[in-house]
Design an enzyme around this catalytic site. Structure first.
Site, PDB file in Angstrom:
ATOM      1  N   ASP A 184       0.902  -1.148   0.000  1.00  0.00           N
ATOM      2  CA  ASP A 184       0.000   0.000   0.000  1.00  0.00           C
ATOM      3  C   ASP A 184       0.939   1.195   0.000  1.00  0.00           C
ATOM      4  O   ASP A 184       1.603   1.456   1.012  1.00  0.00           O
ATOM      5  CB  ASP A 184      -0.877  -0.003   1.255  1.00  0.00           C
ATOM      6  CG  ASP A 184      -1.829   1.176   1.249  1.00  0.00           C
ATOM      7  OD1 ASP A 184      -1.405   2.281   0.848  1.00  0.00           O
ATOM      8  OD2 ASP A 184      -2.990   1.008   1.645  1.00  0.00           O
ATOM      9  N   HIS A 185       1.035   1.902  -1.125  1.00  0.00           N
ATOM     10  CA  HIS A 185       2.114   2.893  -1.225  1.00  0.00           C
ATOM     11  C   HIS A 185       1.965   4.024  -0.210  1.00  0.00           C
ATOM     12  O   HIS A 185       2.923   4.722   0.086  1.00  0.00           O
ATOM     13  CB  HIS A 185       2.262   3.425  -2.660  1.00  0.00           C
ATOM     14  CG  HIS A 185       1.273   4.478  -3.031  1.00  0.00           C
ATOM     15  ND1 HIS A 185      -0.006   4.203  -3.460  1.00  0.00           N
ATOM     16  CD2 HIS A 185       1.370   5.830  -3.040  1.00  0.00           C
ATOM     17  CE1 HIS A 185      -0.632   5.337  -3.718  1.00  0.00           C
ATOM     18  NE2 HIS A 185       0.172   6.345  -3.476  1.00  0.00           N
ATOM     19  N   HIS A 247      -5.815   2.646   1.350  1.00  0.00           N
ATOM     20  CA  HIS A 247      -5.109   3.810   1.906  1.00  0.00           C
ATOM     21  C   HIS A 247      -5.822   4.384   3.135  1.00  0.00           C
ATOM     22  O   HIS A 247      -5.206   4.658   4.158  1.00  0.00           O
ATOM     23  CB  HIS A 247      -4.958   4.920   0.860  1.00  0.00           C
ATOM     24  CG  HIS A 247      -4.368   4.446  -0.446  1.00  0.00           C
ATOM     25  ND1 HIS A 247      -3.425   3.458  -0.522  1.00  0.00           N
ATOM     26  CD2 HIS A 247      -4.602   4.840  -1.726  1.00  0.00           C
ATOM     27  CE1 HIS A 247      -3.089   3.268  -1.797  1.00  0.00           C
ATOM     28  NE2 HIS A 247      -3.793   4.091  -2.546  1.00  0.00           N
TER      29      HIS A 247
HETATM   30  C1  BG6 Z   1      -3.743   4.925  -6.050  1.00  0.00           C
HETATM   31  C2  BG6 Z   1      -5.111   4.981  -6.688  1.00  0.00           C
HETATM   32  O1  BG6 Z   1      -3.641   3.799  -5.211  1.00  0.00           O
HETATM   33  O2  BG6 Z   1      -3.549   6.099  -5.290  1.00  0.00           O
HETATM   34  C3  BG6 Z   1      -5.262   6.225  -7.536  1.00  0.00           C
HETATM   35  O3  BG6 Z   1      -5.303   3.814  -7.484  1.00  0.00           O
HETATM   36  C4  BG6 Z   1      -4.935   7.457  -6.730  1.00  0.00           C
HETATM   37  O4  BG6 Z   1      -6.586   6.319  -8.045  1.00  0.00           O
HETATM   38  C5  BG6 Z   1      -3.578   7.296  -6.038  1.00  0.00           C
HETATM   39  O5  BG6 Z   1      -4.904   8.562  -7.591  1.00  0.00           O
HETATM   40  C6  BG6 Z   1      -3.322   8.442  -5.084  1.00  0.00           C
HETATM   41  O6  BG6 Z   1      -2.008   8.359  -4.622  1.00  0.00           O
HETATM   42  P1  BG6 Z   1      -1.237   9.657  -4.130  1.00  0.00           P
HETATM   43  O7  BG6 Z   1       0.078   9.112  -3.638  1.00  0.00           O
HETATM   44  O8  BG6 Z   1      -1.114  10.549  -5.309  1.00  0.00           O
HETATM   45  O9  BG6 Z   1      -2.078  10.255  -3.040  1.00  0.00           O
END
Ligand code: BG6
Length: 497
Positions: A184-185, A247
């Site tokens: 989960d990044h 997230h």
């Molecule tokens: C991803 C989603 O996991 O996270 C995207 O699939 C979203 O839809 C993105 O735009 C948002 O990531 P960040 O790091 O830009 O908040």
């Protein structure tokens, strides 16, 4: 046997080969190859490191090494010179894995990568099963006494609890849980990790971090972008699966869990799971009271008119996919019983903003005349995950002058102004952790299942509900139903201007 995690101070990768499936894809180009490039640049990769891309699209080793870096090549990096390979082949073709195994053996011999392999699944979810089975068929899933074999899996991990369990069955048929790193990044972001620092490296917040002091908590993941070119993917996901299931619930778990004994993988994840288990599910009857969805329609300004979701490429003109989701959650444990948690996410909102806002209770008695308090909000602690990364504490202060007027003021901590160090990209941090074998910022199987348990009943309810999906204009703060959701108890969303 898998290697034990290294000490935090060392934080550089051991000899290893990183194998990326989905090597010609968008995520590889936008995030993974730049992360490898950064790791090499920052001296985090040893000379005994190699990178192998696998995908169906035919490409040469050189083309793959250049594919993300705008004409520059990963091969120019000392640690990577001669260490980048590309294997073209179908994911369900055993030949692909035979060639991959030969390539890996060759790299072990010429690069000294020691038989250590990190397999990264950056393919569409439909390819997870054939790739895992292909790896197992070629014996590439096997760790030995002296080398590791690990699997990194991107989201989506299933599309509900049942399919997540099925996927776990496939994964565990080939890899043991300790070999599996589910990404989960958000957990790779410094500001998300800072929720842990704030709560557990300080003593002043712990006593107020509970139901006696906190009125409610709001977690917002707002994006200004629409679905862009990802309409086809998004149609099958929607805001709940795309952002809330992963997230939002991860950030919530870190913000609300009990103090762990240490940040070591199992200890940290045990506490997150306990918190997720304590989340009470809405019954079918109260889903409509506890959850709201929405879909953006055309909006913006005359100069910048934005298309509605149904007009986006790859989207069904009659689509019922939600691009906005909000819900109220309750956590049934001693710390949080009775405190509502409001979470929301949406595309095409007026600001890009991810934050956790803890709003404190109003003082039990105010010895100040009401007409002096018109601009006094409740005290709040706001953890700004992005952008303007930092923390604000909002409180009342006396306005200078002869009367006793009190108005809201705030104290700000800003990452930019406080630290000279730069935050690594989330993917850079997570790739390094997976290479090192530190699983604390990755999601365990039981966490994924708990998260689906929470969102499934709401998604199912929405799928059954045939009434028109509430809409909101692009560049507005979501459907009016969301204001009613939080307004039922006299509360309001914190909408940045
Ligand atoms: C991803 C989603 O996991 O996270 C995207 O699939 C979203 O839809 C993105 O735009 C948002 O990531 P960040 O790091 O830009 O908040």
């Amino acid at each position: 046997m898998d290697h034990a995690p290294q000490l935090i101070q060392e934080r550089s990768a051991p000899p290893a080969t990183l194998v990326i499936f989905g090597a010609s894809g968008d995520l590889t180009r936008r995030k993974l190859l730049p992360a490898v490039d950064n790791l090499a640049r920052h001296g985090r990769l040893p000379d005994q490191f190699a990178l192998v891309g696998v995908a169906r699209t035919p490409m040469s080793d050189e083309q793959f090494a250049e594919s993300a870096l705008g004409g520059k090549s990963l091969l120019d990096k000392r640690q990577l010179a001669g260490g980048v390979r590309y294997v073209a082949g179908g994911y369900d073709d055993p030949e692909t894995y035979k060639r991959l195994a030969e390539t890996l053996d060759e790299l072990d011999a010429v690069r000294g990568t020691s038989g250590n392999r990190l397999f990264y699944l950056s393919t569409p979810a439909g390819a997870f099963e054939p790739v895992i089975n292909g790896l197992a068929g070629a014996g590439l899933n096997q760790a030995t006494e002296t080398s590791f074999a690990r699997l990194v899996i991107e989201k989506p991990y299933g599309r509900d609890l049942a399919t997540a369990r099925e996927l776990d069955g496939v994964v565990h048929g080939a890899f043991e849980e300790h070999q599996v790193f589910r990404i989960d990044h958000y957990l790779g972001k410094d500001t998300v990790q800072n929720v842990l620092a704030l709560r557990f490296a300080n003593s002043i917040f712990q006593p107020i971090w509970d139901r006696s002091w906190i009125d409610h908590v709001q977690i917002t993941v707002a994006e200004t972008l629409g679905v862009g070119t990802r309409g086809g993917f998004y149609e099958g996901a929607g805001a709940m699966r795309d952002i809330v299931q992963n997230h939002v619930l991860q950030v919530l778990a870190l913000a609300l869990m009990e103090p762990p004994v240490s940040f070591e993988g199992e200890n940290l994840r045990n506490e997150k799971v306990k918190l997720l288990q304590a989340i009470r599910l809405p019954t079918d009857r109260d889903v409509s009271e506890a959850a709201v969805r929405g879909q953006y329609t055309r909006g913006g300004t005359r100069e910048e008119l934005m298309a509605g979701y149904r007009e986006e490429v790859g989207v069904d003109p009659l689509s019922r996919t939600e691009t906005y989701a909000a819900m109220r959650l309750n956590v049934d444990n001693w710390r949080w019983a009775g405190v509502p948690f409001y979470v929301r996410t949406g595309k095409r909102l007026p600001a890009r903003l991810t934050e956790v806002a803890l709003q404190f209770q109003r003082p039990p008695h105010l010895p100040i005349p009401a007409d002096q308090l018109t601009e006094l909000d409740a005290d709040a602690l706001i953890l700004r995950i992005q952008p303007n990364e930092g923390i604000s504490l909002r409180f009342g202060a006396k306005v200078p002058g002869h009367s006793f007027r009190v108005r809201t003021a705030s104290m700000n901590f800003s990452y930019d102004q406080t630290f000279v160090e730069e935050s690594p990209e989330a993917y850079e941090r997570l790739l390094l952790d997976a290479l090192i074998g530190d699983a604390s910022l990755f999601i365990r199987s039981d966490e994924v299942q708990q998260s689906w348990r929470i969102v499934d009943p709401i998604i199912e309810h929405w799928e059954r509900d045939r009434s028109p999906i509430p809409s909101y204009e692009a560049a507005s703060w979501g459907p009016t139903d969301a204001d009613r959701l939080i307004g039922r108890n006299g509360r309001k969303w914190r909408n940045a201007s």
